[in-house]
Design a protein around this motif. Structure first.
Motif, PDB file in Angstrom:
ATOM      1  N   TYR A 321       0.878  -1.167   0.000  1.00  0.00           N
ATOM      2  CA  TYR A 321       0.000   0.000   0.000  1.00  0.00           C
ATOM      3  C   TYR A 321       0.923   1.227   0.000  1.00  0.00           C
ATOM      4  N   VAL A 322       0.681   2.161  -0.890  1.00  0.00           N
ATOM      5  CA  VAL A 322       1.475   3.387  -0.948  1.00  0.00           C
ATOM      6  C   VAL A 322       0.528   4.571  -0.731  1.00  0.00           C
ATOM      7  N   VAL A 323       0.906   5.462   0.183  1.00  0.00           N
ATOM      8  CA  VAL A 323       0.074   6.623   0.489  1.00  0.00           C
ATOM      9  C   VAL A 323       0.831   7.891   0.112  1.00  0.00           C
ATOM     10  N   LEU A 324       0.201   8.714  -0.716  1.00  0.00           N
ATOM     11  CA  LEU A 324       0.757  10.024  -1.046  1.00  0.00           C
ATOM     12  C   LEU A 324      -0.135  11.094  -0.424  1.00  0.00           C
ATOM     13  N   ALA A 325       0.451  11.904   0.449  1.00  0.00           N
ATOM     14  CA  ALA A 325      -0.256  13.041   1.045  1.00  0.00           C
ATOM     15  C   ALA A 325      -0.009  14.259   0.156  1.00  0.00           C
ATOM     16  N   ILE A 326      -1.072  14.941  -0.245  1.00  0.00           N
ATOM     17  CA  ILE A 326      -0.964  16.025  -1.225  1.00  0.00           C
ATOM     18  C   ILE A 326      -0.854  17.362  -0.491  1.00  0.00           C
ATOM     19  N   PRO A 363       4.294   2.667   3.223  1.00  0.00           N
ATOM     20  CA  PRO A 363       5.090   3.701   2.548  1.00  0.00           C
ATOM     21  C   PRO A 363       4.270   4.982   2.392  1.00  0.00           C
ATOM     22  N   PHE A 364       4.769   6.072   2.936  1.00  0.00           N
ATOM     23  CA  PHE A 364       4.007   7.314   3.047  1.00  0.00           C
ATOM     24  C   PHE A 364       4.915   8.464   2.670  1.00  0.00           C
TER      25      PHE A 364
END
Length: 423
Positions: A321-326, A363-364
């Protein structure tokens, strides 16, 4: 108030107010007798650095489409016209008329076009709905900002812009190591021009903005500048409401049309000039566009410009799971996030802080809108709507799935936490 209007405008941009702007393809997009067109930030000769003014025309169109159109134009086997920005014909026409009135200004300027809007993969492939926007900026041969204006200039606007740019260029030469002297001189001129409502705001904000020891642009300066713009915007709204009889947010489309003319935001631009004149255009271009339009700027779109984030994402996408905070716009970065949990809705029992904790076990990474757009393009990911119906804060990529999970400011965080905690 202004930040809310900007977010409302961005949503309207994506949801479909019917304003039609034709895509224009012309054969003479780079032809004006007395005006040279070059690629943005291209190299200049020693004589050009000394004598030329660089006129940037910045628009909010799709930079991916613009780049593709330029590549198509460069293909010698392709017949027909080349690409043009939405206001290109008016921009060239203004210069043609200018050179008739002021032949002494012929061959003084080099034009460079920059497309900095949201690409289609950040608008869920929804076509433009609001009136298009433009910024005109003038730099010296060292690409230091001398003057800027919101809108597409008429010949009279160009004359004033060039005269102001020349005056500011002289100030930079007279005070090469004294930003305060430059800023105060530009501020004195602004105070003589702008309406009282701006004068009062400038007087109140002059001390907090202060003067820097250099004209460098770093994160601390950008944050300070964004706060200054936020404080100035209420004066602008008060001004345009009186001048154009705007009553509420339903008049936003009309205001955006008015802002296509330089006169509308002239006092606003003059009020900001003391704090940005002389700063490097490469560094200030992104925050200038972001704080003027209230939407993220997407400028650097080459794969090579984002090699590190692309390698990081590629190494994790298939198996995690990959998290991208905008990151939000500069105008909204002082807003506390995650927000406190004040909702009484049973679905909101779990907080945004708990959601961020759950996401941190995967992964963040925080990314700009520009970085997100390039990641989505290079990995052939599905398009998202960045700003509508409310602003996206996080994007979750699940292994072996093409569909993305977009978490918005209006969502209840609890519904995403369980899924992340069990993975």
């Amino acid at each position: 108030m202004w930040n809310s209007i900007c977010r409302w405008a961005a949503g309207l941009f994506l949801l479909g107010v019917s304003v039609v702007v034709a895509d224009e393809v012309v054969d003479d997009a780079d032809k004006v007798d007395g005006l040279v067109f070059r690629e943005p930030f291209s190299g200049l000769s020693a004589s050009e650095i000394e004598s030329k003014l660089i006129v940037f025309l910045i628009t909010d169109e799709d930079p991916f489409q613009w780049t593709k159109a330029k590549l198509d134009k460069a293909d010698k086997s392709r017949l027909g016209g080349g690409p043009d920005v939405w206001c290109g014909p008016n921009f060239r026409r203004s210069f043609q008329k200018l050179f008739v009135e002021r032949p002494d200004l012929k061959d003084r300027c080099i034009a460079q076009r920059v497309v900095a809007g949201l690409p289609a993969n950040l608008t869920a492939d929804v076509a433009r709905s609001l009136p298009p926007r433009a910024i005109t900026a003038i730099c010296d041969g060292q690409y230091r900002l001398l003057h800027f204006s919101v809108g597409v200039p008429e010949p009279d606007d160009l004359i004033q812009m060039i005269e102001d740019a020349e005056e500011n260029k002289t100030l930079l030469q007279l005070h090469p190591d004294d930003p305060a002297a430059i800023g105060k001189a530009v501020l004195d001129r602004a105070n003589k021009r702008v309406q009282r409502v701006y004068q009062e705001t400038l007087e109140r904000l002059a001390e907090p903005m202060s003067w820097d020891e250099s004209l460098a642009v770093d994160d601390a300066w950008v944050s300070k500048y964004a706060r200054f713009v936020s404080s100035l915007n209420p004066s602008y709204l008060f001004d345009v409401r009186l001048r154009f009889e705007l009553s509420d947010t339903s008049d936003l489309v009309r205001l955006l049309v008015l802002e296509q003319h330089c006169e509308t935001r002239r006092d606003w631009c003059d009020s900001l000039a003391p704090y940005i004149v002389g700063r490097p255009m490469r560094s200030i271009l992104n925050p200038l566009v972001d704080t003027t339009w209230g939407i993220p700027a997407v400028l650097e779109i080459n794969k090579e410009d984002h090699d590190e984030i692309l390698r990081w994402f590629s190494s994790r996408r298939e198996n995690s799971y990959v998290v991208l905070a905008i990151k939000p716009t500069y105008l909204d970065r002082d807003i506390t996030w995650p927000p406190p949990n004040i909702s009484r809705n049973p679905l909101a029992k779990r907080s945004w802080n708990e959601l961020e904790t759950a996401m941190s076990h995967h992964p963040f990474r925080s990314v700009s809108a520009e970085e997100l757009a390039v990641v989505l393009r290079e990995h052939d990911e599905m398009s998202i709507s960045l700003l509508a119906p409310t602003r996206a804060r996080y994007v979750i990529f699940e292994p072996e799935k093409k569909k993305l999970t977009v978490i918005r400011e209006s969502d209840f965080p609890g519904k995403f936490i369980n899924r992340l905690e069990t993975k």
